[in-house]
Design a protein around this motif. Sequence first.
Motif, PDB file in Angstrom:
ATOM      1  N   ALA A  17       0.817  -1.218   0.000  1.00 19.64           N
ATOM      2  CA  ALA A  17       0.000   0.000   0.000  1.00 19.64           C
ATOM      3  C   ALA A  17       0.850   1.266   0.000  1.00 19.64           C
ATOM      4  N   TYR A  18       2.115   1.146   0.397  1.00 20.96           N
ATOM      5  CA  TYR A  18       2.987   2.321   0.483  1.00 20.96           C
ATOM      6  C   TYR A  18       3.825   2.522  -0.773  1.00 20.96           C
ATOM      7  N   ALA A  19       3.849   1.531  -1.651  1.00 21.40           N
ATOM      8  CA  ALA A  19       4.668   1.626  -2.862  1.00 21.40           C
ATOM      9  C   ALA A  19       4.027   2.571  -3.872  1.00 21.40           C
ATOM     10  N   LYS A  20       4.831   3.448  -4.443  1.00 22.09           N
ATOM     11  CA  LYS A  20       4.343   4.405  -5.439  1.00 22.09           C
ATOM     12  C   LYS A  20       4.985   4.084  -6.793  1.00 22.09           C
ATOM     13  N   GLY A  21       4.140   3.795  -7.762  1.00 18.18           N
ATOM     14  CA  GLY A  21       4.661   3.404  -9.069  1.00 18.18           C
ATOM     15  C   GLY A  21       3.855   3.985 -10.207  1.00 18.18           C
ATOM     16  N   TYR A  22       3.909   3.292 -11.334  1.00 18.46           N
ATOM     17  CA  TYR A  22       3.293   3.771 -12.567  1.00 18.46           C
ATOM     18  C   TYR A  22       2.593   2.623 -13.280  1.00 18.46           C
TER      19      TYR A  22
END
Length: 293
Positions: free
Chosen positions: A201-206
């Motif tokens: 839930a904390y991972a920021k991606g594309y």
Amino acid sequence: MSQKLNTQPVERLKRISPEEFIKCYVKPQKPLIIEQLIDDWPAKDKWTFDYFKSIAGDLEVPLYDSKPITSKYKYNEPQAKMKLRDYIDILQTQPTDLRIFLFNLIKERPILQDHIKVPKLGLSLLKSLPFLFIGGQDSKVFMHYDIDLANILHIHLQGQKQCLIFPPSETKYLYKVANSLKTNDGIDFTDPDFETYPALAYAKGYTANLSPGETLYMPEGYWHHMHYKTAGFSISLRALARQPKHLGKAVYNITVMRYYENLMRKWKGDQWLQHKQKASIENTHKSLNLKAS
């Protein structure tokens, strides 16, 4: 409403100059979709499944599936082999998780070299290594990053494909398995279980949704997960990592990590792999002070 991964669409441009590409995307290590980069490639129109059957149908090709890696199979070893024509027949008639992965079809059929051109984007791309990737409808490639941490141009030529990508900075949230290039086998990145894997839930991606003719630039060491929405294929062109820390890590991966891992699998077998899967969860939660529900 179910929880989803924290991703944003990859930026899109129709075209870009080499100067702008290096300044705005390579140096800051930002992904990009270039929609018209290969408009002048003969491959864009000429390459189809039927064309591949006509020029290389008798070629035996390595095939991979979605099963977790075991001590029997190394990361880059195929699970089966088949004539290309027979594999394409399957692709054209039914869903399958069988994939062609990192295959140099141009080496086997040099005429294909005339159908592609090295894009002029300011990167020293290795034209001799245009790897081919083919997947069946709904097949998936597990989340991983490439051993050489290269800058990659992933050029999509047929079908619809969804790519989930994460920068190296998000590794701590992705349940990386030690001494490997991949994440925990239990994670389905198309439908993640946030109770078991709360760090996701904390991972920021594309997210990049690719149509034929579009090119995805993936910077050095980016994690990527590929989902073939329909049967299709892509090729990738790569350039060596430019950042010293990534070059050093690539050398380590190739000369130390790979051989150590093969030694441990030979010594301890699947027990070693199971230990690493469990440790990827425990170590991630411990480092982030998280607990699975």
